[in-house]
Motif scaffolding. Structure first.
Motif, PDB file in Angstrom:
ATOM      1  N   GLY A   1      -0.453  14.904   0.114  1.00  0.00           N
ATOM      2  CA  GLY A   1       0.547  15.882   0.464  1.00  0.00           C
ATOM      3  C   GLY A   1       1.962  15.356   0.571  1.00  0.00           C
ATOM      4  O   GLY A   1       2.878  16.103   0.940  1.00  0.00           O
ATOM      5  N   LYS A   2       2.150  14.079   0.257  1.00  0.00           N
ATOM      6  CA  LYS A   2       3.476  13.480   0.365  1.00  0.00           C
ATOM      7  C   LYS A   2       3.922  12.926  -0.977  1.00  0.00           C
ATOM      8  O   LYS A   2       3.114  12.702  -1.867  1.00  0.00           O
ATOM      9  N   GLU A   3       5.227  12.707  -1.093  1.00  0.00           N
ATOM     10  CA  GLU A   3       5.759  12.127  -2.315  1.00  0.00           C
ATOM     11  C   GLU A   3       5.500  10.619  -2.341  1.00  0.00           C
ATOM     12  O   GLU A   3       5.309   9.983  -1.307  1.00  0.00           O
ATOM     13  N   ARG A   4       5.510  10.093  -3.548  1.00  0.00           N
ATOM     14  CA  ARG A   4       5.371   8.652  -3.715  1.00  0.00           C
ATOM     15  C   ARG A   4       6.565   7.952  -3.064  1.00  0.00           C
ATOM     16  O   ARG A   4       7.721   8.397  -3.232  1.00  0.00           O
ATOM     17  N   GLU A   5       6.304   6.876  -2.332  1.00  0.00           N
ATOM     18  CA  GLU A   5       7.389   6.177  -1.658  1.00  0.00           C
ATOM     19  C   GLU A   5       7.353   4.685  -1.954  1.00  0.00           C
ATOM     20  O   GLU A   5       6.289   4.091  -2.170  1.00  0.00           O
ATOM     21  N   PHE A   6       8.533   4.105  -1.947  1.00  0.00           N
ATOM     22  CA  PHE A   6       8.698   2.686  -2.205  1.00  0.00           C
ATOM     23  C   PHE A   6       8.139   1.852  -1.061  1.00  0.00           C
ATOM     24  O   PHE A   6       8.320   2.205   0.116  1.00  0.00           O
ATOM     25  N   VAL A   7       7.469   0.753  -1.414  1.00  0.00           N
ATOM     26  CA  VAL A   7       6.939  -0.167  -0.413  1.00  0.00           C
ATOM     27  C   VAL A   7       7.649  -1.522  -0.503  1.00  0.00           C
ATOM     28  O   VAL A   7       8.200  -2.006   0.482  1.00  0.00           O
ATOM     29  N   ALA A   8       7.630  -2.129  -1.683  1.00  0.00           N
ATOM     30  CA  ALA A   8       8.193  -3.471  -1.839  1.00  0.00           C
ATOM     31  C   ALA A   8       8.440  -3.742  -3.320  1.00  0.00           C
ATOM     32  O   ALA A   8       7.864  -3.070  -4.190  1.00  0.00           O
ATOM     33  N   ALA A   9       9.292  -4.719  -3.596  1.00  0.00           N
ATOM     34  CA  ALA A   9       9.563  -5.125  -4.971  1.00  0.00           C
ATOM     35  C   ALA A   9       9.816  -6.618  -5.027  1.00  0.00           C
ATOM     36  O   ALA A   9      10.278  -7.216  -4.039  1.00  0.00           O
ATOM     37  N   VAL A  10       9.515  -7.202  -6.183  1.00  0.00           N
ATOM     38  CA  VAL A  10       9.785  -8.622  -6.402  1.00  0.00           C
ATOM     39  C   VAL A  10      10.468  -8.756  -7.752  1.00  0.00           C
ATOM     40  O   VAL A  10      10.061  -8.136  -8.738  1.00  0.00           O
ATOM     41  N   SER A  11      11.518  -9.562  -7.803  1.00  0.00           N
ATOM     42  CA  SER A  11      12.284  -9.715  -9.036  1.00  0.00           C
ATOM     43  C   SER A  11      11.632 -10.743  -9.954  1.00  0.00           C
ATOM     44  O   SER A  11      10.675 -11.435  -9.593  1.00  0.00           O
ATOM     45  N   GLN A  12      12.196 -10.851 -11.160  1.00  0.00           N
ATOM     46  CA  GLN A  12      11.780 -11.891 -12.100  1.00  0.00           C
ATOM     47  C   GLN A  12      11.840 -13.265 -11.445  1.00  0.00           C
ATOM     48  O   GLN A  12      11.032 -14.145 -11.745  1.00  0.00           O
ATOM     49  N   PHE A  13      12.820 -13.457 -10.563  1.00  0.00           N
ATOM     50  CA  PHE A  13      13.072 -14.766  -9.965  1.00  0.00           C
ATOM     51  C   PHE A  13      12.573 -14.839  -8.532  1.00  0.00           C
ATOM     52  O   PHE A  13      13.008 -15.674  -7.743  1.00  0.00           O
ATOM     53  N   ARG A  14      11.667 -13.880  -8.193  1.00  0.00           N
ATOM     54  CA  ARG A  14      10.956 -13.875  -6.916  1.00  0.00           C
ATOM     55  C   ARG A  14      11.807 -13.517  -5.709  1.00  0.00           C
ATOM     56  O   ARG A  14      11.444 -13.830  -4.580  1.00  0.00           O
TER      57      ARG A  14
ATOM     58  N   THR B   1      12.871 -10.627  -3.124  1.00  0.00           N
ATOM     59  CA  THR B   1      12.043  -9.536  -2.632  1.00  0.00           C
ATOM     60  C   THR B   1      12.845  -8.476  -1.897  1.00  0.00           C
ATOM     61  O   THR B   1      13.915  -8.754  -1.343  1.00  0.00           O
ATOM     62  N   LEU B   2      12.314  -7.273  -1.909  1.00  0.00           N
ATOM     63  CA  LEU B   2      12.841  -6.136  -1.169  1.00  0.00           C
ATOM     64  C   LEU B   2      11.682  -5.440  -0.474  1.00  0.00           C
ATOM     65  O   LEU B   2      10.577  -5.383  -1.028  1.00  0.00           O
ATOM     66  N   TYR B   3      11.948  -4.878   0.722  1.00  0.00           N
ATOM     67  CA  TYR B   3      10.906  -4.171   1.462  1.00  0.00           C
ATOM     68  C   TYR B   3      11.483  -2.892   2.061  1.00  0.00           C
ATOM     69  O   TYR B   3      12.650  -2.838   2.454  1.00  0.00           O
ATOM     70  N   SER B   4      10.624  -1.884   2.186  1.00  0.00           N
ATOM     71  CA  SER B   4      11.016  -0.702   2.929  1.00  0.00           C
ATOM     72  C   SER B   4      11.019  -1.044   4.418  1.00  0.00           C
ATOM     73  O   SER B   4      10.375  -1.989   4.864  1.00  0.00           O
ATOM     74  N   GLU B   5      11.760  -0.244   5.166  1.00  0.00           N
ATOM     75  CA  GLU B   5      11.823  -0.477   6.608  1.00  0.00           C
ATOM     76  C   GLU B   5      10.449  -0.323   7.252  1.00  0.00           C
ATOM     77  O   GLU B   5      10.137  -0.984   8.235  1.00  0.00           O
TER      78      GLU B   5
END
Length: 127
Positions: free
Chosen positions: A41-54, A56-60
């Motif tokens: 019942g919810k939209e897809r949401e971002f969790v985390a990402a990793v770049s080519q060079f490692r 990283t990004l995270y959701s709160e």
């Protein structure tokens, strides 16, 4: 690009899981990779990402509990999830961010920026 996620399951609050997502049909090492989740019942949401060079990004919502990593030799991206909560219950999927883009939350967090999705893996956290 084909994507196969695995490692989901049923776990109690406070438990841990390690998800894997293996890509084929593309040049994995060239891609930034993102993990997303979608609860019923919810939209897809971002969790985390990793770049080519490692980088990283995270959701709160997951920062400090989840860790994303990648193994280019295995064409695989991982998501180590610790201290799981019932609100983490969802289907988790990974996707490559195709194209030459800056690695930033603006570019990585929008599901509409991604073109390939696999079936995902179910994570259920019981209270």
């Amino acid at each position: 690009v084909q994507l196969q996620a695995s490692g989901g399951g049923l776990v109690q609050t406070g438990g841990s899981l390690r998800l894997s997502c293996t890509a084929s049909g593309g040049t994995f090492s060239n891609y930034h990779m993102g993990w997303f989740r979608q609860a019923p019942g919810k939209e897809r949401e971002f969790v985390a990402a990793v770049s080519q060079f490692r980088r990283t990004l995270y959701s709160e919502a997951v920062r400090g509990r989840f860790t994303i990593s990648r193994d280019n030799a295995k064409n695989t991206v991982y998501l180590q999830m610790n201290n799981l909560k019932p609100e983490d219950t969802a289907v988790y999927s990974c996707s490559p961010r195709i194209g030459s883009v800056n690695f930033s939350m603006l570019n990585m967090a929008r599901p509409a920026n991604y073109g390939y999705w696999g079936q995902g893996t179910q994570v259920t956290v019981s209270s």
